[in-house]
Design an enzyme around this catalytic site. Structure first.
Site, PDB file in Angstrom:
ATOM      1  CG  HIS A 111      -0.086  -0.013   2.384  1.00 53.83           C
ATOM      2  ND1 HIS A 111      -1.166  -0.048   3.551  1.00 53.83           N
ATOM      3  CD2 HIS A 111       1.545  -0.226   2.840  1.00 53.83           C
ATOM      4  CE1 HIS A 111      -0.329  -0.882   4.987  1.00 53.83           C
ATOM      5  NE2 HIS A 111       1.145  -0.284   3.931  1.00 53.83           N
ATOM      6  CG  HIS A 112       3.916   2.014   2.732  1.00 56.03           C
ATOM      7  ND1 HIS A 112       2.557   2.909   3.459  1.00 56.03           N
ATOM      8  CD2 HIS A 112       4.399   1.316   3.573  1.00 56.03           C
ATOM      9  CE1 HIS A 112       2.608   2.791   3.730  1.00 56.03           C
ATOM     10  NE2 HIS A 112       3.194   1.139   4.829  1.00 56.03           N
ATOM     11  CB  ALA A 113       3.965   1.581  -3.675  1.00 58.25           C
TER      12      ALA A 113
ATOM     13  CG  ASP B  53       1.533   6.160   2.384  1.00 56.44           C
ATOM     14  OD1 ASP B  53       1.629   5.299   2.190  1.00 56.44           O
ATOM     15  OD2 ASP B  53       2.667   6.544   2.955  1.00 56.44           O
TER      16      ASP B  53
END
Ligand code: ZL4
Ligand code: CA
Ligand code: ZN
Length: 393
Positions: free
Chosen positions: A145-147, A186
């Site tokens: 989920h951060h990429a 994010d």
């Protein structure tokens, strides 16, 4: 022979790629793709594959990755080679292109293959949901989920969740993204910041200074400009160390319940990061397999088409416990699951604690002090309800 049969009236698909599990971020890096092997072997030893459709996922193509990620980032990701001698120290990497090559997102052998396989599993899952061939599709190798569009971040290089949701949006008007990883989701929040077709909701440990990535405050609810369609469509549930199953379930049910009532999603994307479990190497919460799984159960009961993604999880045996239990929840066969891990399960001793029998539910780790007062839980719920007054679909 195991008594686990296909659930009546609906179908579960399971997407994995054994090639992905062979990759290494480096000896001491917390992200261990081997946890996927351990999870799958536990799922198999309970006989769960007999009750679902199992697919070896293919690697995503450049064009598919390009539906979210920038050309120049993908070009670079496809050509960079690992350093001959891996550098572990931050200061040895003064300028990182696209944030690649530091200690969080190292360059390793087969990096591009690893990323495209993770994305391929999640895209296959999304397509099964679109074609109505699956009611629940599982991609434990995804959930990164951060990429960002043009940047690697926090062990994530390709955002398979964003790619899968983009696929879902071709067939469903509104998608609800829920994120129970201990870190803030994010990258997914940012990708859908300006649309009212995706609502994102992340539960996470929040500390802007001492905990990665530091974003996701209660007041961050999307664009502040009311004319932007995405306004009020990002929900954040910032938490402190030591939250318990009871508190988490109370928050989850009231927050998600209200979102479903107002946003009326047509499909759900649930990131099941297992670093929110007690005893996680990077996490801070006190969730048990039971409490983590309760979130999956709550979503399943909504009866909407759903993708389950993996994500974080840095104590491999606990990751395997949670994702096996959650696969059982998807298959609605919880009562057929013996809490004692089957005698024939590979790596069974991995799940053993001292002289006790190895169990599925009992996780290891010192409990943390609970720093979440009940008063704060109610403030969070009230704030979320106020935000959702602006949302009516
Ligand atoms: C490590 O031991 O907080 C990486 C990362 C590598 C090997 C040896 C190198 C030693 C913990 C983490 C130096 C490590 C320095 N090795 C790491 C600001 C930071 C800069 C990097 O679950 N240092 C960065 C990212 C988070 C930061 C969390 C969660 C992903 C997900 C979805 C990503 N980054 C401080 C840390 C180690 C390492 C030990 C580490 N990195 C812990 N937390 C971070 O949400 C999959
Ligand atoms: Ca989260
Ligand atoms: Zn995480």
């Amino acid at each position: 022979q195991y008594g686990i049969v296909r659930p009546k009236g609906y179908n579960v698909t399971f997407h994995t790629n054994p090639e992905m599990e062979k990759h290494h971020f480096g000896q001491t890096h917390p992200m261990k793709p081997w946890r996927l092997t351990l999870s799958k072997s536990l799922i198999m030893s309970y006989g769960m594959p007999f009750a679902m459709d199992n697919y070896i996922s293919r690697a995503a193509t450049f064009e598919e990755l390009n539906t979210f990620h920038a050309d120049d980032y993908l070009d670079y990701l496809g050509t960079v080679l690992p350093e001959p001698v891996p550098r572990d120290v931050e200061s040895a990497n003064p300028d990182l292109r696209f944030n690649l090559g530091g200690s969080d997102c190292p360059l390793f052998e087969g990096l591009y293959d690893y990323c495209s396989m993770s994305a391929g599993g999640s895209l296959d899952a999304a397509r099964k949901i679109c074609n109505r061939e699956a009611d629940i599709a599982i991609s434990w190798g995804g959930g990164l989920h951060h990429a960002k569009k043009s940047e690697a971040s926090g062990f994530c290089y390709i955002n398979d969740i964003v790619l899968a949701i983009l696929q879902l949006l071709r067939c469903y008007p509104r998608v609800l993204y829920i994120d129970i990883d201990v870190h803030h989701g994010d990258g997914v929040e940012e990708a859908f910041f300006s649309t009212d077709r995706v609502m994102t909701c992340s539960f996470h440990k929040h500390d802007p200074i001492n905990f990665f990535p530091g974003t996701g405050a209660l007041e961050d609810n999307g664009p502040k400009n009311e004319f932007n369609a995405g306004a009020h469509h990002a929900i954040n549930v910032p938490l402190n160390d030591g939250i318990t199953d009871e508190q988490y379930a109370y928050l989850f049910d009231s927050v998600i319940g209200k979102i479903v009532e107002t946003f009326r999603p047509s499909a759900i994307a649930l990131q099941c990061g297992a670093d929110s479990l007690a005893g996680d190497r990077l996490g801070r919460f006190n969730l048990q397999v039971q409490g983590h799984g309760q979130c999956v159960e709550y979503c399943k009961k909504l009866g909407l088409p759903m993708i389950l993604f993996g994500g974080g999880g840095y104590t491999p045996r606990n990751v395997a416990r949670a994702w096996s239990w959650e696969t059982a929840i998807a298959l609605q066969c919880q009562e057929k699951i013996d809490p004692i891990i089957p005698a024939h399960a590979p790596w069974r001793d991995h799940f053993r604690q001292e002289e006790l029998l190895p169990t599925l539910e009992q996780i290891v780790g010192e409990p943390r002090q609970n720093k979440n007062p009940q008063k704060r839980m109610n403030e969070i719920i009230q704030h979320v309800h106020e935000q959702l007054r602006f949302v009516q679909h």
